[in-house]
Design a protein around this motif. Structure first.
Motif, PDB file in Angstrom:
ATOM      1  N   THR A   1       0.870  -1.169   0.000  1.00 21.22           N
ATOM      2  CA  THR A   1       0.000   0.000   0.000  1.00 21.22           C
ATOM      3  C   THR A   1       0.905   1.216   0.000  1.00 21.22           C
ATOM      4  O   THR A   1       2.115   1.107   0.073  1.00 21.22           O
ATOM      5  CB  THR A   1      -0.900   0.012   1.253  1.00 21.22           C
ATOM      6  OG1 THR A   1      -0.045   0.124   2.399  1.00 21.22           O
ATOM      7  CG2 THR A   1      -1.756  -1.225   1.338  1.00 21.22           C
TER       8      THR A   1
ATOM      9  N   SER B   1       1.460   3.244   2.324  1.00 21.52           N
ATOM     10  CA  SER B   1       1.525   3.660   3.719  1.00 21.52           C
ATOM     11  C   SER B   1       2.899   4.215   4.082  1.00 21.52           C
ATOM     12  O   SER B   1       3.889   3.910   3.449  1.00 21.52           O
ATOM     13  CB  SER B   1       1.220   2.467   4.611  1.00 21.52           C
ATOM     14  OG  SER B   1       2.241   1.515   4.487  1.00 21.52           O
TER      15      SER B   1
ATOM     16  N   PRO C   1      -8.709  -0.948   1.486  1.00 22.74           N
ATOM     17  CA  PRO C   1      -7.327  -1.310   1.813  1.00 22.74           C
ATOM     18  C   PRO C   1      -6.676  -0.397   2.862  1.00 22.74           C
ATOM     19  O   PRO C   1      -5.980  -0.876   3.745  1.00 22.74           O
ATOM     20  CB  PRO C   1      -6.600  -1.213   0.479  1.00 22.74           C
ATOM     21  CG  PRO C   1      -7.658  -1.361  -0.550  1.00 22.74           C
ATOM     22  CD  PRO C   1      -8.907  -0.777   0.048  1.00 22.74           C
ATOM     23  N   GLU C   2      -6.916   0.910   2.775  1.00 21.95           N
ATOM     24  CA  GLU C   2      -6.326   1.821   3.753  1.00 21.95           C
ATOM     25  C   GLU C   2      -6.895   1.561   5.135  1.00 21.95           C
ATOM     26  O   GLU C   2      -6.172   1.607   6.140  1.00 21.95           O
ATOM     27  CB  GLU C   2      -6.556   3.288   3.346  1.00 21.95           C
ATOM     28  CG  GLU C   2      -5.842   3.677   2.072  1.00 21.95           C
ATOM     29  CD  GLU C   2      -6.604   3.263   0.794  1.00 21.95           C
ATOM     30  OE1 GLU C   2      -7.794   2.881   0.885  1.00 21.95           O
ATOM     31  OE2 GLU C   2      -5.987   3.301  -0.277  1.00 21.95           O
TER      32      GLU C   2
ATOM     33  N   GLU D   1      -5.247  -1.617   6.630  1.00 23.54           N
ATOM     34  CA  GLU D   1      -3.926  -1.339   7.192  1.00 23.54           C
ATOM     35  C   GLU D   1      -4.045  -0.648   8.544  1.00 23.54           C
ATOM     36  O   GLU D   1      -3.398  -1.043   9.523  1.00 23.54           O
ATOM     37  CB  GLU D   1      -3.123  -0.463   6.234  1.00 23.54           C
ATOM     38  CG  GLU D   1      -1.782  -0.076   6.803  1.00 23.54           C
ATOM     39  CD  GLU D   1      -1.016   0.879   5.924  1.00 23.54           C
ATOM     40  OE1 GLU D   1      -0.152   1.584   6.476  1.00 23.54           O
ATOM     41  OE2 GLU D   1      -1.258   0.923   4.706  1.00 23.54           O
TER      42      GLU D   1
ATOM     43  N   ARG E   1      -2.909  -1.932  12.470  1.00 21.79           N
ATOM     44  CA  ARG E   1      -2.114  -1.091  13.373  1.00 21.79           C
ATOM     45  C   ARG E   1      -2.880  -0.859  14.684  1.00 21.79           C
ATOM     46  O   ARG E   1      -2.300  -0.918  15.775  1.00 21.79           O
ATOM     47  CB  ARG E   1      -1.753   0.226  12.705  1.00 21.79           C
ATOM     48  CG  ARG E   1      -0.776   0.061  11.558  1.00 21.79           C
ATOM     49  CD  ARG E   1      -0.426   1.417  10.933  1.00 21.79           C
ATOM     50  NE  ARG E   1       0.351   1.279   9.734  1.00 21.79           N
ATOM     51  CZ  ARG E   1       1.654   1.017   9.685  1.00 21.79           C
ATOM     52  NH1 ARG E   1       2.318   0.850  10.802  1.00 21.79           N
ATOM     53  NH2 ARG E   1       2.277   0.916   8.532  1.00 21.79           N
TER      54      ARG E   1
ATOM     55  N   VAL F   1       3.455  -2.788   6.015  1.00 21.08           N
ATOM     56  CA  VAL F   1       2.117  -3.369   5.909  1.00 21.08           C
ATOM     57  C   VAL F   1       1.740  -3.497   4.442  1.00 21.08           C
ATOM     58  O   VAL F   1       1.921  -2.569   3.654  1.00 21.08           O
ATOM     59  CB  VAL F   1       1.083  -2.500   6.649  1.00 21.08           C
ATOM     60  CG1 VAL F   1      -0.308  -3.086   6.531  1.00 21.08           C
ATOM     61  CG2 VAL F   1       1.480  -2.325   8.103  1.00 21.08           C
ATOM     62  N   ARG F   2       1.240  -4.674   4.078  1.00 20.40           N
ATOM     63  CA  ARG F   2       0.808  -4.928   2.698  1.00 20.40           C
ATOM     64  C   ARG F   2      -0.586  -5.530   2.740  1.00 20.40           C
ATOM     65  O   ARG F   2      -0.854  -6.443   3.507  1.00 20.40           O
ATOM     66  CB  ARG F   2       1.776  -5.874   2.006  1.00 20.40           C
ATOM     67  CG  ARG F   2       3.171  -5.282   1.893  1.00 20.40           C
ATOM     68  CD  ARG F   2       4.180  -6.301   1.409  1.00 20.40           C
ATOM     69  NE  ARG F   2       5.521  -5.773   1.519  1.00 20.40           N
ATOM     70  CZ  ARG F   2       6.189  -5.230   0.513  1.00 20.40           C
ATOM     71  NH1 ARG F   2       5.640  -5.140  -0.673  1.00 20.40           N
ATOM     72  NH2 ARG F   2       7.411  -4.790   0.700  1.00 20.40           N
ATOM     73  N   VAL F   3      -1.453  -5.024   1.879  1.00 22.89           N
ATOM     74  CA  VAL F   3      -2.853  -5.427   1.860  1.00 22.89           C
ATOM     75  C   VAL F   3      -3.188  -6.040   0.507  1.00 22.89           C
ATOM     76  O   VAL F   3      -2.730  -5.558  -0.526  1.00 22.89           O
ATOM     77  CB  VAL F   3      -3.772  -4.206   2.108  1.00 22.89           C
ATOM     78  CG1 VAL F   3      -5.237  -4.589   2.044  1.00 22.89           C
ATOM     79  CG2 VAL F   3      -3.431  -3.561   3.448  1.00 22.89           C
TER      80      VAL F   3
ATOM     81  N   VAL G   1      -3.916  -9.116   5.182  1.00 21.34           N
ATOM     82  CA  VAL G   1      -2.929  -8.099   5.513  1.00 21.34           C
ATOM     83  C   VAL G   1      -1.686  -8.808   6.048  1.00 21.34           C
ATOM     84  O   VAL G   1      -1.797  -9.702   6.881  1.00 21.34           O
ATOM     85  CB  VAL G   1      -3.467  -7.122   6.581  1.00 21.34           C
ATOM     86  CG1 VAL G   1      -2.424  -6.068   6.933  1.00 21.34           C
ATOM     87  CG2 VAL G   1      -4.760  -6.471   6.121  1.00 21.34           C
TER      88      VAL G   1
ATOM     89  N   ALA H   1       2.170  -7.919   7.766  1.00 22.87           N
ATOM     90  CA  ALA H   1       2.914  -6.839   8.407  1.00 22.87           C
ATOM     91  C   ALA H   1       4.134  -7.408   9.106  1.00 22.87           C
ATOM     92  O   ALA H   1       4.109  -8.543   9.589  1.00 22.87           O
ATOM     93  CB  ALA H   1       2.032  -6.115   9.418  1.00 22.87           C
TER      94      ALA H   1
END
Length: 191
Positions: A34, A36, A64-65, A68, A72, A128-130, A144, A146
């Motif tokens: 993403t 991010s 997606p945002e 992530e 978190r 982080v990858r979605v 997700v 991370a």
């Protein structure tokens, strides 16, 4: 050495990963990065153990945002639970079918019910990858991945988990599903 203790010693956060070993480890789809920022300390992004973190606006929704930001937030709530013994918020972020979620919350509650405590172990979430699989058994799932780093952690008063655990970094996966207008965790574990 017991299986639970072995998992705790080789994992990032002994309390968070207790339940992960109980679930089958699926092959999450390959993740796409993403846009991010590179690193956020979950505990720094949220209030300290004196106040339970609330879901931030960026974690609302099911895109997606939001996924992530939700992961978190999950670690901010886990940091709070470990420091305070109050795992109600942690439980609320997972579905009833998330064995890892429920066992992790139970481990925290059990330590504090016995008069024990957890010192340290705060998680920092990076990279982080979605991904949103279009075909699969649960096409509504959002996966997700991370990188999670935990600070050194000392557990006392728990019996079998007592000890000091060194800082560690692991790659984790989460499967999220939309429930209403936000996500909930259905499973997570170490990659």
């Amino acid at each position: 050495m017991s299986f639970v203790r072995r998992v705790a010693l080789t994992s990032l956060a002994p309390l968070l990963l207790l339940g992960a070993c109980a679930e089958d480890k699926p092959d999450p789809p390959a993740a796409e990065p993403t846009s991010s920022p590179p690193s956020v300390t979950a505990s720094a992004a949220e209030p300290s153990a004196s106040a339970e973190p609330t879901l931030p606006p960026e974690a609302e929704g099911t895109g997606p945002e939001a996924a992530e930001a939700f992961v978190r937030h999950y670690f901010a709530v886990a940091n709070y639970a470990q420091a305070s013994g109050d795992a109600r918020g942690l439980r609320s972020l997972g579905t009833d079918k998330c064995i890892a979620c429920q066992r992790s919350a139970q481990a925290v509650e059990d330590i504090y019910k016995r008069g024990g405590q957890v010192v340290g172990g705060d998680a920092t979430v990076d990279d982080v990858r979605v991904t949103n699989p279009q075909n699969g058994s649960r096409p509504q799932s959002t996966w997700v991945e991370a990188t999670v780093t935990n600070a050194e952690q000392t557990v006392s008063g728990s019996g079998k988990l007592d000890g000091t655990y060194p800082a560690a970094t692991v790659r984790m996966y989460f499967e999220l599903i939309p429930v209403g207008d936000r996500f909930r965790v259905t499973q997570w574990g170490q990659k």
